[in-house]
Design a protein around this motif. Structure first.
Motif, PDB file in Angstrom:
ATOM      1  N   HIS A   1       0.924  -1.279  -0.069  1.00  0.00           N
ATOM      2  CA  HIS A   1      -0.046   0.017   0.110  1.00  0.00           C
ATOM      3  C   HIS A   1       0.846   1.310  -0.222  1.00  0.00           C
ATOM      4  O   HIS A   1       0.352   2.358  -0.229  1.00  0.00           O
ATOM      5  CB  HIS A   1      -0.961   0.057   1.173  1.00  0.00           C
TER       6      HIS A   1
ATOM      7  N   SER B   1     -10.927 -10.687  -7.714  1.00  0.00           N
ATOM      8  CA  SER B   1     -10.226  -9.574  -7.221  1.00  0.00           C
ATOM      9  C   SER B   1      -9.110  -9.919  -6.535  1.00  0.00           C
ATOM     10  O   SER B   1      -8.171  -9.210  -6.331  1.00  0.00           O
ATOM     11  CB  SER B   1     -11.491  -8.925  -5.930  1.00  0.00           C
TER      12      SER B   1
ATOM     13  N   GLU C   1      -6.711  -9.437  -9.278  1.00  0.00           N
ATOM     14  CA  GLU C   1      -6.508  -7.929  -9.411  1.00  0.00           C
ATOM     15  C   GLU C   1      -5.346  -7.464  -8.391  1.00  0.00           C
ATOM     16  O   GLU C   1      -4.800  -6.819  -8.645  1.00  0.00           O
ATOM     17  CB  GLU C   1      -7.743  -7.530  -9.415  1.00  0.00           C
TER      18      GLU C   1
ATOM     19  N   MET D   1      -2.150  -5.579  -8.889  1.00  0.00           N
ATOM     20  CA  MET D   1      -1.832  -4.091  -8.364  1.00  0.00           C
ATOM     21  C   MET D   1      -0.817  -3.938  -7.544  1.00  0.00           C
ATOM     22  O   MET D   1      -0.645  -2.894  -7.153  1.00  0.00           O
ATOM     23  CB  MET D   1      -3.183  -3.588  -7.926  1.00  0.00           C
TER      24      MET D   1
ATOM     25  N   VAL E   1       2.683  -1.379 -11.762  1.00  0.00           N
ATOM     26  CA  VAL E   1       1.204  -1.318 -12.004  1.00  0.00           C
ATOM     27  C   VAL E   1       0.694  -0.321 -11.021  1.00  0.00           C
ATOM     28  O   VAL E   1      -0.198   0.542 -11.192  1.00  0.00           O
ATOM     29  CB  VAL E   1       0.635  -2.635 -11.727  1.00  0.00           C
ATOM     30  N   ASN E   2       1.123  -0.640  -9.700  1.00  0.00           N
ATOM     31  CA  ASN E   2       0.567   0.431  -8.503  1.00  0.00           C
ATOM     32  C   ASN E   2       0.879   1.870  -9.045  1.00  0.00           C
ATOM     33  O   ASN E   2       0.245   2.739  -8.429  1.00  0.00           O
ATOM     34  CB  ASN E   2       1.333   0.155  -7.370  1.00  0.00           C
TER      35      ASN E   2
ATOM     36  N   SER F   1      -2.128   2.833 -10.839  1.00  0.00           N
ATOM     37  CA  SER F   1      -3.386   2.429 -10.245  1.00  0.00           C
ATOM     38  C   SER F   1      -3.685   3.186  -8.755  1.00  0.00           C
ATOM     39  O   SER F   1      -4.611   3.679  -8.438  1.00  0.00           O
ATOM     40  CB  SER F   1      -3.720   1.108  -9.821  1.00  0.00           C
ATOM     41  N   HIS F   2      -2.607   3.521  -8.005  1.00  0.00           N
ATOM     42  CA  HIS F   2      -2.792   4.014  -6.821  1.00  0.00           C
ATOM     43  C   HIS F   2      -3.092   5.402  -6.805  1.00  0.00           C
ATOM     44  O   HIS F   2      -2.874   6.143  -7.584  1.00  0.00           O
ATOM     45  CB  HIS F   2      -1.219   4.199  -5.922  1.00  0.00           C
TER      46      HIS F   2
ATOM     47  N   TRP G   1      -9.483   3.434  -9.595  1.00  0.00           N
ATOM     48  CA  TRP G   1      -9.220   1.683  -9.832  1.00  0.00           C
ATOM     49  C   TRP G   1      -9.248   0.928  -8.418  1.00  0.00           C
ATOM     50  O   TRP G   1      -9.537   0.029  -8.113  1.00  0.00           O
ATOM     51  CB  TRP G   1      -7.880   1.554 -10.525  1.00  0.00           C
ATOM     52  N   THR G   2      -8.524   1.603  -7.503  1.00  0.00           N
ATOM     53  CA  THR G   2      -8.380   0.977  -6.024  1.00  0.00           C
ATOM     54  C   THR G   2      -9.810   0.901  -5.657  1.00  0.00           C
ATOM     55  O   THR G   2     -10.035  -0.116  -5.021  1.00  0.00           O
ATOM     56  CB  THR G   2      -7.565   1.904  -5.178  1.00  0.00           C
TER      57      THR G   2
ATOM     58  N   HIS H   1     -11.465  -2.007  -7.300  1.00  0.00           N
ATOM     59  CA  HIS H   1     -10.926  -3.412  -6.614  1.00  0.00           C
ATOM     60  C   HIS H   1     -11.364  -3.549  -5.461  1.00  0.00           C
ATOM     61  O   HIS H   1     -11.962  -4.829  -4.958  1.00  0.00           O
ATOM     62  CB  HIS H   1      -9.351  -3.207  -6.527  1.00  0.00           C
TER      63      HIS H   1
ATOM     64  N   TRP I   1     -13.139   1.057 -13.059  1.00  0.00           N
ATOM     65  CA  TRP I   1     -12.059   0.593 -13.667  1.00  0.00           C
ATOM     66  C   TRP I   1     -11.855   1.671 -14.770  1.00  0.00           C
ATOM     67  O   TRP I   1     -10.695   2.052 -14.955  1.00  0.00           O
ATOM     68  CB  TRP I   1     -12.285  -0.913 -14.334  1.00  0.00           C
TER      69      TRP I   1
END
Lengths: 63, 550
Positions: free
Chosen positions: B322, B384, B387, B391, B396-397, B400-401, B405-406, B409, B464
């Motif tokens: 995280h 999930s 996913e 993630m 990728v993070n 997405s972070h 998207w988070t 998810h 998404w």
């Protein structure tokens, strides 16, 4: 990262609890009859508990 | 319900209630002028009616002697109903905050209705209120059935259930007053945290004592999942909430950790809360109710045990994913990332095991919406967890972070997996607990299924799209090497997806309302199921107890 000196021991400690529980379940004969164990949740008869009986598996397992 | 307790148990319950009442009074008096004083009144208002009911029932006759010949299901019944009520409340608040993002006028300009105060009511309402109560109720059912033994005691389960709901109500009302530790999923302040420790330790003791009384030598795998959930959540909760109250007469406290240390503790907690609250506990539900409903044993029982130990040993290390690209040391981020990818193995083992169990019973999945709830839940669990592992990979993070998207998810997991397996289990459990032939309306279950599924799909696809667009807009550079889009432009681009998200949430909420209605109608209007026994029975206590709602 002083927090890691707290979190890593806690995580390892919990892992050890898990490991202890795993070894207990091995020695206790928890994995002796996996197919029967999976089936037995269906034998609930009339949905009542069995008459109270202290189960002591370690004694029964040892010949 | 009170008449089911023995006279001495009623006195113990009354003593506990009066102690809680005094605790509330103390908080109200000491915290006068501080939000904690208001919280004291919440405790008083919660405990007083329970104390009143207990005093009314204090002189009721003793329960029948042969109550030990049946399982103790009253707390399970109450838990199921409370859980469904929390589902409607939590999802309704969720719909409100989702709509607030699309139409900011719904903010209404009051202090209590600000996004930052209402959102935790939604998250705690659905996770702890709906999910937590469902976990407690189903665990009471599963531990007794698989142990073939009655709970050791009649006060402890009620203490766990009611005490947990006191925590939920203190937490939710506190958020609206502005009381928060600003830790995700751990917002409640120190007094509520201490109370939860007391409740949770009682829960653990109750579970262990029931297992110790088991008449079946083997501990069924679902119990292991429930136990891991109880034990790990206790430790996580204690460590993450280590804090020093600013004063004993006020709600405010300061965390024992600071800066990135605090962030690491929080996400060590946060991710393991997802792992052990939202995964392990609900896998316990899956491993009991799915085979029971499908009337087929788990495809590979060995694999279910193996994935349990996989989850136990891997999950604890994944939290640092995280905090990619933060002040956290690089190797800690890599550690979190590696374990997150490894987690795919036990996660997919469980999802695959569930689906393989249904292989050969697809006609049942087609005909029975309850089983279909569980099947789709297993699919979303697989989806999930894949996913999540994806993630957690650092690059990728990077995309997405901090984007929607988070959010997508989390909701694929929370709606698709957690809520669907819970609804499926509740529909399987309700007729059984109240001794009814079936649910009141199978059409309503069917309707709920399609509402929940379409709501989840609309929600997840909207987020998404929104998240990927948001992430790409934030990292698009112009010719001169400056950012091409302003934050506001990304907000404008989000708007249609926020509207779609609110629609998905609305469908899901309608489904939950239909579910609550169906459960209440089943309790009130379905004829009692009379089993055809081929042997005589004489027990009074083994007769089905009166439904809670009547």
């Amino acid at each position: 990262m002083s927090i890691l000196s707290l979190l890593i021991p806690i995580a390892i400690f919990m892992g050890l609890i898990g490991l202890g529980a795993f070894f207990w379940s091995l020695r206790n004969g928890q994995f002796e009859d996996l197919e029967g164990d999976a089936e037995r949740i269906f034998c609930d008869g009339d949905d009542r508990p069995l008459p109270a009986r202290r189960y002591n598996s370690t004694k029964e397992q040892q010949p | 319900m009170i008449s089911g307790l023995t006279a001495s148990e009623r006195r113990i319950a009354l003593t506990i209630t009066i102690a809680v009442l005094f605790g509330g009074l103390l908080m109200a008096a000491a915290g006068h002028g501080d939000p904690m004083g208001m919280q004291g009144w919440v405790v008083i208002l919660f405990a007083a009616p329970i104390g009143f009911l207990l005093m009314q029932g204090l002189d009721a006759p003793e329960p029948p002697e042969d109550r030990f010949e049946s399982y103790y299901d009253d707390p399970t019944r109450a838990g199921i109903l409370i859980s469904m009520v929390w589902a409607v409340i939590g999802m309704a608040v969720g719909l409100w905050v989702a709509s607030m993002l699309a139409w900011p006028n719904l903010r209404f300009d009051a202090a209590w209705s600000s996004f930052g105060r209402v959102r935790p009511v939604h998250t705690s309402g659905v996770i702890f209120g709906f999910g937590g109560n469902a976990l407690i109720a189903t665990s009471f059912h599963v531990m007794q059935r698989t142990s073939r033994a009655r709970m050791p005691n009649q006060v402890l389960p009620w203490f766990v259930l009611i005490g947990f709901n006191l925590f939920c109500i203190v937490a939710a009302s506190g958020y609206l007053m502005g009381i928060t530790q600003s830790k995700e999923y751990a917002e409640p302040e120190w007094y509520a945290d201490i109370w939860l420790v007391v409740v949770w330790v009682s829960y653990f003791i109750l579970y262990m004592r029931t297992l110790a009384r088991r008449n079946e030598p083997h501990i069924y795998v679902a119990n292991w999942y429930y136990l891991a959930f109880i034990l790990v959540v206790a430790i996580l909760h204690i460590v993450n909430n280590l804090a020093v109250p600013a004063s004993l007469t006020g709600a405010k406290s300061y965390s024992a950790f600071s800066g990135v240390q605090d962030a690491m503790t929080q996400w060590w907690y946060g991710h393991n809360a997802v792992a052990f609250f939202l995964t392990s506990g609900f896998l316990g539900m899956l491993y009991y109710f799915l085979p029971k409903r499908a009337e087929r044993p788990i495809y590979s029982y060995r694999l279910s045990i193996l994935s349990f130990w996989g989850i136990v040993f891997f999950y604890m290390w994944a939290g640092s994913h995280h905090l990619h690209y933060t002040a956290l040391p690089h190797w800690v981020q890599t550690l979190g990332m590696t374990f997150s990818v490894m987690l795919l193995v036990p996660s997919w083992a469980s999802a695959g095991n569930a689906l393989m169990t249904l292989n050969g019973a697809w006609h049942k999945v087609r005909d029975d919406a309850t089983l279909r709830f569980m099947m789709v839940a297993a699919v979303f669990y697989g989806l999930s967890t894949f996913e999540g592992s994806f993630m957690a990979i650092r690059p990728v993070n990077g995309l997405s972070h901090y984007t929607d998207w988070t959010v997508g998810h989390v909701h694929a997991g929370a709606m698709g997996w957690v809520a669907l397996i819970t609804f499926g289990s509740i529909y399987a459990l309700t007729p059984l607990l109240w001794r009814r032939e079936s649910m009141y309306s199978w059409k309503a279950v069917e309707l709920h299924f399609w509402l929940a599924l379409s709501g989840t799909i609309i929600y997840v696809f909207a987020m998404w799209n929104s998240g990927v667009i948001q992430g790409l807009m934030w990292r698009t550079y112009g010719e001169s090497g400056t950012l091409k889009f302003s934050f506001l432009e990304s907000m404008v681009a989000m708007h249609p997806y926020y509207v779609a998200r609110a629609l998905g949430g609305l469908l899901f909420l309608i489904g939950a309302c239909v579910g609550l209605w169906n459960v209440v109608m089943t309790i009130r209007h379905m004829p009692r199921f009379v089993p055809q026994l081929d042997y005589p029975t004489s027990s009074e206590a083994s007769e089905p107890a009166l439904p809670a709602a009547e």
